[in-house]
Write a protein that holds these residues in place. Sequence first.
Motif, PDB file in Angstrom:
ATOM      1  N   ALA A 116     -12.354  25.478  22.780  1.00  0.00           N
ATOM      2  CA  ALA A 116     -12.822  24.262  22.115  1.00  0.00           C
ATOM      3  C   ALA A 116     -14.122  23.771  22.746  1.00  0.00           C
ATOM      4  O   ALA A 116     -14.276  23.777  23.957  1.00  0.00           O
ATOM      5  CB  ALA A 116     -11.753  23.182  22.208  1.00  0.00           C
ATOM      6  N   THR A 117     -15.039  23.385  21.905  1.00  0.00           N
ATOM      7  CA  THR A 117     -16.269  22.757  22.389  1.00  0.00           C
ATOM      8  C   THR A 117     -16.554  21.539  21.535  1.00  0.00           C
ATOM      9  O   THR A 117     -15.988  21.382  20.454  1.00  0.00           O
ATOM     10  CB  THR A 117     -17.480  23.706  22.302  1.00  0.00           C
ATOM     11  OG1 THR A 117     -17.739  24.017  20.934  1.00  0.00           O
ATOM     12  CG2 THR A 117     -17.250  24.982  23.074  1.00  0.00           C
ATOM     13  N   LYS A 118     -17.410  20.709  22.035  1.00  0.00           N
ATOM     14  CA  LYS A 118     -17.855  19.595  21.208  1.00  0.00           C
ATOM     15  C   LYS A 118     -19.311  19.282  21.494  1.00  0.00           C
ATOM     16  O   LYS A 118     -19.829  19.561  22.569  1.00  0.00           O
ATOM     17  CB  LYS A 118     -16.987  18.347  21.411  1.00  0.00           C
ATOM     18  CG  LYS A 118     -17.183  17.619  22.719  1.00  0.00           C
ATOM     19  CD  LYS A 118     -16.414  16.295  22.714  1.00  0.00           C
ATOM     20  CE  LYS A 118     -16.553  15.544  24.030  1.00  0.00           C
ATOM     21  NZ  LYS A 118     -15.841  14.255  24.023  1.00  0.00           N
ATOM     22  N   GLY A 157     -13.821  24.383  17.086  1.00  0.00           N
ATOM     23  CA  GLY A 157     -12.697  25.131  17.636  1.00  0.00           C
ATOM     24  C   GLY A 157     -11.538  24.229  18.026  1.00  0.00           C
ATOM     25  O   GLY A 157     -11.696  23.032  18.248  1.00  0.00           O
ATOM     26  N   VAL A 158     -10.404  24.836  18.074  1.00  0.00           N
ATOM     27  CA  VAL A 158      -9.166  24.119  18.360  1.00  0.00           C
ATOM     28  C   VAL A 158      -8.810  24.280  19.831  1.00  0.00           C
ATOM     29  O   VAL A 158      -9.026  25.344  20.410  1.00  0.00           O
ATOM     30  CB  VAL A 158      -8.014  24.710  17.523  1.00  0.00           C
ATOM     31  CG1 VAL A 158      -6.768  23.878  17.658  1.00  0.00           C
ATOM     32  CG2 VAL A 158      -8.439  24.823  16.083  1.00  0.00           C
ATOM     33  N   HIS A 159      -8.292  23.228  20.407  1.00  0.00           N
ATOM     34  CA  HIS A 159      -7.808  23.340  21.787  1.00  0.00           C
ATOM     35  C   HIS A 159      -6.587  24.258  21.831  1.00  0.00           C
ATOM     36  O   HIS A 159      -5.618  24.035  21.128  1.00  0.00           O
ATOM     37  CB  HIS A 159      -7.419  21.972  22.342  1.00  0.00           C
ATOM     38  CG  HIS A 159      -8.587  21.216  22.853  1.00  0.00           C
ATOM     39  ND1 HIS A 159      -9.090  21.405  24.118  1.00  0.00           N
ATOM     40  CD2 HIS A 159      -9.372  20.299  22.257  1.00  0.00           C
ATOM     41  CE1 HIS A 159     -10.135  20.600  24.296  1.00  0.00           C
ATOM     42  NE2 HIS A 159     -10.328  19.929  23.182  1.00  0.00           N
ATOM     43  N   THR A 160      -6.691  25.278  22.640  1.00  0.00           N
ATOM     44  CA  THR A 160      -5.526  26.143  22.823  1.00  0.00           C
ATOM     45  C   THR A 160      -4.959  25.970  24.216  1.00  0.00           C
ATOM     46  O   THR A 160      -3.999  26.639  24.590  1.00  0.00           O
ATOM     47  CB  THR A 160      -5.909  27.618  22.618  1.00  0.00           C
ATOM     48  OG1 THR A 160      -6.977  27.934  23.500  1.00  0.00           O
ATOM     49  CG2 THR A 160      -6.335  27.862  21.193  1.00  0.00           C
ATOM     50  N   CYS A 161      -5.575  25.069  24.976  1.00  0.00           N
ATOM     51  CA  CYS A 161      -5.066  24.825  26.319  1.00  0.00           C
ATOM     52  C   CYS A 161      -3.793  24.004  26.207  1.00  0.00           C
ATOM     53  O   CYS A 161      -3.546  23.338  25.209  1.00  0.00           O
ATOM     54  CB  CYS A 161      -6.104  24.085  27.160  1.00  0.00           C
ATOM     55  SG  CYS A 161      -6.706  22.572  26.415  1.00  0.00           S
ATOM     56  N   HIS A 185     -10.732  23.736  30.492  1.00  0.00           N
ATOM     57  CA  HIS A 185      -9.821  24.869  30.701  1.00  0.00           C
ATOM     58  C   HIS A 185     -10.296  26.135  30.005  1.00  0.00           C
ATOM     59  O   HIS A 185      -9.512  27.004  29.685  1.00  0.00           O
ATOM     60  CB  HIS A 185      -8.411  24.490  30.242  1.00  0.00           C
ATOM     61  CG  HIS A 185      -7.903  23.271  30.946  1.00  0.00           C
ATOM     62  ND1 HIS A 185      -7.540  23.280  32.258  1.00  0.00           N
ATOM     63  CD2 HIS A 185      -7.770  21.985  30.515  1.00  0.00           C
ATOM     64  CE1 HIS A 185      -7.162  22.045  32.609  1.00  0.00           C
ATOM     65  NE2 HIS A 185      -7.301  21.265  31.577  1.00  0.00           N
ATOM     66  N   LYS A 186     -11.580  26.220  29.785  1.00  0.00           N
ATOM     67  CA  LYS A 186     -12.116  27.428  29.151  1.00  0.00           C
ATOM     68  C   LYS A 186     -11.776  28.660  29.971  1.00  0.00           C
ATOM     69  O   LYS A 186     -11.380  29.694  29.444  1.00  0.00           O
ATOM     70  CB  LYS A 186     -13.630  27.320  29.003  1.00  0.00           C
ATOM     71  CG  LYS A 186     -14.249  28.540  28.380  1.00  0.00           C
ATOM     72  CD  LYS A 186     -15.750  28.428  28.315  1.00  0.00           C
ATOM     73  CE  LYS A 186     -16.341  29.697  27.695  1.00  0.00           C
ATOM     74  NZ  LYS A 186     -17.807  29.634  27.614  1.00  0.00           N
ATOM     75  N   HIS A 187     -11.938  28.537  31.265  1.00  0.00           N
ATOM     76  CA  HIS A 187     -11.746  29.719  32.106  1.00  0.00           C
ATOM     77  C   HIS A 187     -10.296  29.916  32.539  1.00  0.00           C
ATOM     78  O   HIS A 187      -9.790  31.027  32.527  1.00  0.00           O
ATOM     79  CB  HIS A 187     -12.672  29.664  33.319  1.00  0.00           C
ATOM     80  CG  HIS A 187     -14.113  29.703  32.918  1.00  0.00           C
ATOM     81  ND1 HIS A 187     -14.642  30.722  32.172  1.00  0.00           N
ATOM     82  CD2 HIS A 187     -15.124  28.815  33.119  1.00  0.00           C
ATOM     83  CE1 HIS A 187     -15.933  30.487  31.945  1.00  0.00           C
ATOM     84  NE2 HIS A 187     -16.247  29.336  32.505  1.00  0.00           N
ATOM     85  N   ASP A 188      -9.634  28.816  32.895  1.00  0.00           N
ATOM     86  CA  ASP A 188      -8.265  29.026  33.391  1.00  0.00           C
ATOM     87  C   ASP A 188      -7.275  29.252  32.261  1.00  0.00           C
ATOM     88  O   ASP A 188      -6.254  29.915  32.451  1.00  0.00           O
ATOM     89  CB  ASP A 188      -7.827  27.906  34.334  1.00  0.00           C
ATOM     90  CG  ASP A 188      -7.871  26.536  33.684  1.00  0.00           C
ATOM     91  OD1 ASP A 188      -8.246  26.461  32.496  1.00  0.00           O
ATOM     92  OD2 ASP A 188      -7.540  25.553  34.355  1.00  0.00           O
ATOM     93  N   ASP A 217     -14.716  35.867  32.176  1.00  0.00           N
ATOM     94  CA  ASP A 217     -14.481  35.740  33.597  1.00  0.00           C
ATOM     95  C   ASP A 217     -15.794  35.532  34.333  1.00  0.00           C
ATOM     96  O   ASP A 217     -16.593  36.434  34.519  1.00  0.00           O
ATOM     97  CB  ASP A 217     -13.770  36.993  34.108  1.00  0.00           C
ATOM     98  CG  ASP A 217     -13.433  36.858  35.578  1.00  0.00           C
ATOM     99  OD1 ASP A 217     -12.774  37.760  36.086  1.00  0.00           O
ATOM    100  OD2 ASP A 217     -13.843  35.863  36.192  1.00  0.00           O
ATOM    101  N   LEU A 218     -15.961  34.297  34.743  1.00  0.00           N
ATOM    102  CA  LEU A 218     -17.222  33.936  35.381  1.00  0.00           C
ATOM    103  C   LEU A 218     -17.449  34.747  36.644  1.00  0.00           C
ATOM    104  O   LEU A 218     -18.550  35.230  36.909  1.00  0.00           O
ATOM    105  CB  LEU A 218     -17.200  32.450  35.725  1.00  0.00           C
ATOM    106  CG  LEU A 218     -18.506  31.857  36.204  1.00  0.00           C
ATOM    107  CD1 LEU A 218     -19.571  32.022  35.118  1.00  0.00           C
ATOM    108  CD2 LEU A 218     -18.318  30.409  36.559  1.00  0.00           C
TER     109      LEU A 218
END
Length: 296
Positions: free
Chosen positions: A162-164, A182-186, A154-157, A91-92
């Motif tokens: 996932a990163t690249k 990492g896999v997209h979970t969004c 969508h890392k935060h929301d 949570d930023l």
Amino acid sequence: MATLLWPDDKSVQGGLDIMSRRRRVISELANGKNLAVQLQDLLQNGLVGNGSGLAREIIHEILRSFTDCLFLLSSAESGEVCDNGGSKDSDLASKKRSADSDSKNRRGCYKRRRGSETWTELSRTTEDNYAWRKYGQKEILNAKFPRCYFRCTHKHDQGCKATKQVQRAEDDSEIYQITYIGVHTCKRNTRLSPQIITETDPWEELSGGSKPRTNIGHGNVHVHVHVSAEVKQEHLEDTLSDVTENSFPSLGSIFDQQVLADACQQLDYLDSVDMDAFMASCIALDGVGDYCEGLL
DNA sequence: GGGATTTGACCTAG
DNA sequence: CTAGGTCAAATCCC
């Protein structure tokens, strides 16, 4: 294939139980098979009207379906759950509020994420069907070009981890080495319909400039074995070896690399494809699905 | 004004 | 000790 509902972040990070995973793999494979059949019908009737566009959409969905299956299977195999970064504040805002001592002391606290959920693609475009946000750029030792770091928008929301990393190839600056971690979970609502790969200069885009900042993609096929039309066959074969031998060791034997290579290449050359060869490719992909299903 | 990018600082793994 | 990955304040841009 938009029917697959991605679980929320917690369910993924906490690990799906075997039955859930199995159900999802079967569902994805069944879906992929249906789409392959649809594609077959479409091609048998000829690509009239907007049939070509429809075919392309179906192809992308088929490829995505197999990608998702591979992810599910590979993570099941290794039993790993990439919870790296879990120590990080997600949570930023709260990070900002808690201010000073705590947040500052934690700055840079992270675990390196390179693990089994990492794979590399070679492509002429840096774009794919996800929305990425750039969070860093580094000069890399002995590398001519800097490496750019992206995380999912969508890392935060949605807590998508996932990163690249995108780096221009040393020898051939037209080629980008894209490492997905990492896999997209969004949820997939950020994905756009597949589009044609363009000839824009992606590096210019990476370095800023007046272009849109959000990297919402063009049709950079989201499959481990992405091949843009210009990438040479040896790149494809290298990538296939990497995927089957390193990323999915026990799955390697499933795939006849040449069959997949041919299939992927045919899919990318849809416009100029030989229809008989293309149909054979679809059948080959369908066969992979059947094989996987048989294993489950 | 709000979201995206830039970039130097910070921290960890090797 | 150092290269590389991430953070976050400053800045940019729509």
